[in-house]
Scaffold this active site. Structure first.
Site, PDB file in Angstrom:
ATOM      1  N   CYS A   4     -16.383  -7.992  -1.585  1.00 48.03           N
ATOM      2  CA  CYS A   4     -15.325  -6.999  -1.417  1.00 48.03           C
ATOM      3  C   CYS A   4     -14.602  -7.198  -0.078  1.00 48.03           C
ATOM      4  O   CYS A   4     -15.220  -7.190   0.982  1.00 48.03           O
ATOM      5  CB  CYS A   4     -15.909  -5.593  -1.507  1.00 48.03           C
ATOM      6  N   CYS A   7     -15.077  -4.257   2.377  1.00 46.09           N
ATOM      7  CA  CYS A   7     -16.452  -4.245   2.887  1.00 46.09           C
ATOM      8  C   CYS A   7     -16.606  -5.301   3.981  1.00 46.09           C
ATOM      9  O   CYS A   7     -17.269  -5.061   4.997  1.00 46.09           O
ATOM     10  CB  CYS A   7     -17.456  -4.493   1.762  1.00 46.09           C
ATOM     11  N   ASP A  30      -2.465  -1.905   8.092  1.00 42.47           N
ATOM     12  CA  ASP A  30      -2.195  -2.650   6.860  1.00 42.47           C
ATOM     13  C   ASP A  30      -1.531  -3.972   7.228  1.00 42.47           C
ATOM     14  O   ASP A  30      -0.655  -4.020   8.092  1.00 42.47           O
ATOM     15  CB  ASP A  30      -1.285  -1.830   5.928  1.00 42.47           C
ATOM     16  N   HIS A  46     -19.271   1.115   0.216  1.00 44.02           N
ATOM     17  CA  HIS A  46     -18.387   0.705  -0.877  1.00 44.02           C
ATOM     18  C   HIS A  46     -18.281   1.792  -1.939  1.00 44.02           C
ATOM     19  O   HIS A  46     -19.273   2.189  -2.535  1.00 44.02           O
ATOM     20  CB  HIS A  46     -18.866  -0.593  -1.521  1.00 44.02           C
ATOM     21  N   ASN A  87      -4.038   5.214  -4.111  1.00 43.85           N
ATOM     22  CA  ASN A  87      -3.744   4.672  -5.435  1.00 43.85           C
ATOM     23  C   ASN A  87      -5.029   4.526  -6.232  1.00 43.85           C
ATOM     24  O   ASN A  87      -6.082   4.184  -5.680  1.00 43.85           O
ATOM     25  CB  ASN A  87      -3.048   3.311  -5.297  1.00 43.85           C
ATOM     26  N   HIS A  98     -11.555  -1.101  -3.300  1.00 50.51           N
ATOM     27  CA  HIS A  98     -12.426  -0.377  -2.349  1.00 50.51           C
ATOM     28  C   HIS A  98     -11.570   0.802  -1.906  1.00 50.51           C
ATOM     29  O   HIS A  98     -10.458   0.598  -1.375  1.00 50.51           O
ATOM     30  CB  HIS A  98     -12.817  -1.288  -1.183  1.00 50.51           C
ATOM     31  N   HIS A 100      -9.306   3.526  -0.517  1.00 47.34           N
ATOM     32  CA  HIS A 100      -8.558   3.530   0.750  1.00 47.34           C
ATOM     33  C   HIS A 100      -7.432   4.549   0.694  1.00 47.34           C
ATOM     34  O   HIS A 100      -6.813   4.767  -0.340  1.00 47.34           O
ATOM     35  CB  HIS A 100      -8.019   2.144   1.098  1.00 47.34           C
ATOM     36  N   HIS A 102      -3.840   5.364   2.369  1.00 46.23           N
ATOM     37  CA  HIS A 102      -2.736   4.840   3.168  1.00 46.23           C
ATOM     38  C   HIS A 102      -2.206   5.975   4.041  1.00 46.23           C
ATOM     39  O   HIS A 102      -1.944   7.070   3.541  1.00 46.23           O
ATOM     40  CB  HIS A 102      -1.582   4.377   2.275  1.00 46.23           C
TER      41      HIS A 102
HETATM   42  P1  5GP Z   1      -3.354  -0.771  -2.693  1.00 45.75           P
HETATM   43  O1  5GP Z   1      -2.176  -1.491  -3.267  1.00 45.75           O
HETATM   44  O2  5GP Z   1      -4.654  -1.258  -3.295  1.00 45.75           O
HETATM   45  O3  5GP Z   1      -3.242   0.724  -2.723  1.00 45.75           O
HETATM   46  O4  5GP Z   1      -3.377  -1.129  -1.151  1.00 45.75           O
HETATM   47  C1  5GP Z   1      -4.013  -2.248  -0.649  1.00 45.75           C
HETATM   48  C2  5GP Z   1      -3.414  -2.518   0.710  1.00 45.75           C
HETATM   49  O5  5GP Z   1      -4.253  -3.410   1.394  1.00 45.75           O
HETATM   50  C3  5GP Z   1      -2.015  -3.144   0.655  1.00 45.75           C
HETATM   51  O6  5GP Z   1      -1.088  -2.290   1.313  1.00 45.75           O
HETATM   52  C4  5GP Z   1      -2.202  -4.492   1.385  1.00 45.75           C
HETATM   53  O7  5GP Z   1      -1.099  -4.821   2.203  1.00 45.75           O
HETATM   54  C5  5GP Z   1      -3.469  -4.258   2.193  1.00 45.75           C
HETATM   55  N1  5GP Z   1      -4.256  -5.446   2.432  1.00 45.75           N
HETATM   56  C6  5GP Z   1      -4.612  -6.388   1.509  1.00 45.75           C
HETATM   57  N2  5GP Z   1      -5.360  -7.339   2.086  1.00 45.75           N
HETATM   58  C7  5GP Z   1      -5.480  -6.995   3.399  1.00 45.75           C
HETATM   59  C8  5GP Z   1      -6.152  -7.599   4.504  1.00 45.75           C
HETATM   60  O8  5GP Z   1      -6.802  -8.637   4.397  1.00 45.75           O
HETATM   61  N3  5GP Z   1      -6.051  -6.964   5.715  1.00 45.75           N
HETATM   62  C9  5GP Z   1      -5.346  -5.805   5.852  1.00 45.75           C
HETATM   63  N4  5GP Z   1      -5.298  -5.257   7.084  1.00 45.75           N
HETATM   64  N5  5GP Z   1      -4.707  -5.201   4.833  1.00 45.75           N
HETATM   65  C10 5GP Z   1      -4.775  -5.783   3.616  1.00 45.75           C
HETATM   66 ZN    ZN Z   2     -16.069  -2.604  -0.677  1.00 46.42          ZN
END
Ligand code: 5GP
Ligand code: ZN
Length: 114
Positions: A4, A7, A30, A46, A87, A98, A100, A102
């Site tokens: 993950c 994680c 992000d 997780h 989301n 995982h 999260h 925003h």
């Molecule tokens: P989701 O679309 O799942 O709600 O949001 C996932 C977020 O994780 C996205 O805004 C994406 O830019 C961010 N993200 C994906 N991979 C990484 C990473 O390796 N590092 C960081 N800091 N953010 C990430």
């Molecule tokens: Zn995780």
């Protein structure tokens, strides 16, 4: 070992730009910001999505909200306002499985949600 992404970030196995943390959650910038302030708040354990939060994990989600308040303070958006987005699943374009939150702010955000 976990596969993950978040994680691994929590464990320090992958780099991240730390903003704040508490016992239950970690906040980092992000990688692809959609606003001047775009921080992700993740639980240190997780949990796949909001749909997977067990009753005994409800406190972790509360700790995520408290950490989001701290993020808003340290990033300077506490007074101007910010949006918290979580989301869940495909239609919401969840891309990292995982949990999260925003934290988005630092500009006047779009006046609609869909
Ligand atoms: P989701 O679309 O799942 O709600 O949001 C996932 C977020 O994780 C996205 O805004 C994406 O830019 C961010 N993200 C994906 N991979 C990484 C990473 O390796 N590092 C960081 N800091 N953010 C990430
Ligand atoms: Zn995780």
């Amino acid at each position: 070992m976990t596969e993950c992404l978040f994680c691994k970030i929590v464990a320090g196995e992958l780099p991240s730009e730390r903003v704040a943390e508490n016992d239950a959650a970690y906040a980092f910038k992000d990688i692809n910001p959609h606003a001047p302030v775009h921080v992700l708040v993740v639980p240190k354990v997780h949990i796949a999505t909001a749909a997977h939060v067990a009753p005994e994990q409800a406190d972790i989600v509360g700790q995520m909200i408290l950490l989001a308040q701290e993020v808003a303070d340290v990033t300077g958006v506490a007074d101007s306002g910010y949006r918290l987005i979580m989301n869940v699943g495909e239609d919401a374009w969840m891309s990292v499985p995982h949990l999260h939150l925003h934290v988005l702010g630092g500009q006047r955000l779009a006046g609609h949600l869909g």
